[in-house]
Design a protein around this motif. Structure first.
Motif, PDB file in Angstrom:
ATOM      1  N   SER A  81       0.816  -1.206   0.000  1.00 42.10           N
ATOM      2  CA  SER A  81       0.000   0.000   0.000  1.00 42.10           C
ATOM      3  C   SER A  81       0.856   1.265   0.000  1.00 42.10           C
ATOM      4  CB  SER A  81      -0.909   0.006   1.227  1.00 42.10           C
ATOM      5  OG  SER A  81      -1.688   1.165   1.254  1.00 42.10           O
ATOM      6  N   ASP A  82       0.395   2.264  -0.765  1.00 36.33           N
ATOM      7  CA  ASP A  82       1.077   3.558  -0.787  1.00 36.33           C
ATOM      8  C   ASP A  82       0.965   4.248   0.568  1.00 36.33           C
ATOM      9  OD1 ASP A  82       1.658   3.124  -3.438  1.00 36.33           O
ATOM     10  OD2 ASP A  82      -0.019   4.324  -4.185  1.00 36.33           O
ATOM     11  N   ASP A  83      -0.216   4.172   1.176  1.00 39.71           N
ATOM     12  CA  ASP A  83      -0.469   4.816   2.459  1.00 39.71           C
ATOM     13  C   ASP A  83      -1.211   3.828   3.352  1.00 39.71           C
ATOM     14  OD1 ASP A  83      -0.824   6.537   4.534  1.00 39.71           O
ATOM     15  OD2 ASP A  83      -2.058   7.990   3.432  1.00 39.71           O
ATOM     16  N   LYS A  84      -0.462   3.016   4.092  1.00 44.37           N
ATOM     17  CA  LYS A  84      -1.049   1.959   4.915  1.00 44.37           C
ATOM     18  C   LYS A  84      -2.017   2.501   5.958  1.00 44.37           C
ATOM     19  CE  LYS A  84       2.684  -1.355   4.606  1.00 44.37           C
ATOM     20  NZ  LYS A  84       3.702  -2.108   5.300  1.00 44.37           N
ATOM     21  N   SER A  85      -1.623   3.576   6.635  1.00 47.04           N
ATOM     22  CA  SER A  85      -2.463   4.082   7.727  1.00 47.04           C
ATOM     23  C   SER A  85      -3.812   4.572   7.201  1.00 47.04           C
ATOM     24  CB  SER A  85      -1.745   5.187   8.488  1.00 47.04           C
ATOM     25  OG  SER A  85      -1.449   6.266   7.637  1.00 47.04           O
ATOM     26  N   ARG A  86      -3.826   5.195   6.048  1.00 45.23           N
ATOM     27  CA  ARG A  86      -5.086   5.669   5.467  1.00 45.23           C
ATOM     28  C   ARG A  86      -5.959   4.492   5.044  1.00 45.23           C
ATOM     29  NH1 ARG A  86      -6.093   8.629  -0.163  1.00 45.23           N
ATOM     30  NH2 ARG A  86      -8.245   9.206   0.179  1.00 45.23           N
ATOM     31  N   ALA A  87      -5.353   3.501   4.404  1.00 45.65           N
ATOM     32  CA  ALA A  87      -6.110   2.323   3.970  1.00 45.65           C
ATOM     33  C   ALA A  87      -6.662   1.572   5.174  1.00 45.65           C
ATOM     34  CB  ALA A  87      -5.231   1.414   3.125  1.00 45.65           C
ATOM     35  N   LEU A  88      -5.851   1.400   6.217  1.00 42.38           N
ATOM     36  CA  LEU A  88      -6.314   0.688   7.410  1.00 42.38           C
ATOM     37  C   LEU A  88      -7.424   1.462   8.114  1.00 42.38           C
ATOM     38  CD1 LEU A  88      -2.938  -0.645   8.830  1.00 42.38           C
ATOM     39  CD2 LEU A  88      -4.782  -1.981   7.822  1.00 42.38           C
ATOM     40  N   GLY A  89      -7.293   2.776   8.191  1.00 43.99           N
ATOM     41  CA  GLY A  89      -8.330   3.597   8.809  1.00 43.99           C
ATOM     42  C   GLY A  89      -9.646   3.494   8.059  1.00 43.99           C
ATOM     43  N   PHE A  90      -9.573   3.508   6.750  1.00 42.09           N
ATOM     44  CA  PHE A  90     -10.754   3.384   5.906  1.00 42.09           C
ATOM     45  C   PHE A  90     -11.436   2.035   6.139  1.00 42.09           C
ATOM     46  CE2 PHE A  90     -12.709   2.337   1.776  1.00 42.09           C
ATOM     47  CZ  PHE A  90     -13.581   3.416   1.662  1.00 42.09           C
ATOM     48  N   ILE A  91     -10.640   0.968   6.148  1.00 35.79           N
ATOM     49  CA  ILE A  91     -11.177  -0.383   6.347  1.00 35.79           C
ATOM     50  C   ILE A  91     -11.759  -0.525   7.747  1.00 35.79           C
ATOM     51  CG2 ILE A  91     -10.533  -2.810   6.549  1.00 35.79           C
ATOM     52  CD1 ILE A  91      -8.514  -2.273   4.235  1.00 35.79           C
TER      53      ILE A  91
END
Length: 121
Positions: A81-91
């Motif tokens: 992922s380019d931005d893990k924290s953003r993807a994890l927050g979204f999920i």
């Protein structure tokens, strides 16, 4: 091997026994057989019947959540992922809203999203 044998080795001479040993060693040396181009590791689409989504961009996270909304468990790999924290927050937000659950299989890498009423053993 005695004193004269050590002198002979120092001068570059080997006994027949040493020559045979060195030939055996040379024959048994391992050769590298792994070739990155030939043995390219592919990403599986499913593992034990569970769809795997590789999140590289936020759109991939949305794709995983679409499968999750259909009451199917989903494995999510955020390693690339380019931005893990953003993807994890979204999920995490979507999971929280739907009363589902998320389990971490490998920290900062692999997650499983489980719809409400689905458990893993």
């Amino acid at each position: 091997m005695g004193f004269f044998g050590n002198i002979a080795r120092a001068l570059g001479f080997e006994t027949e026994e040493e020559q045979v040993k060195s030939k055996r060693i040379k024959k048994s040396e391992p050769k590298a057989t792994f070739n990155l181009k030939k043995d390219k590791i592919e990403r599986p689409d499913k593992i034990d019947g569970i769809k795997v989504i590789y999140v590289e961009k936020i759109e991939d996270a949305k794709k995983a959540l679409q499968i999750f909304k259909n009451d199917e468990p989903v494995l999510v790999n955020v390693e690339y992922s380019d931005d893990k924290s953003r993807a994890l927050g979204f999920i995490e937000g979507a999971i929280e809203m739907s009363n589902g659950s998320m389990s971490v299989i490998e920290e900062n890498r692999l997650l499983i999203l489980l719809p409400e009423g689905v458990e893993i053993e």
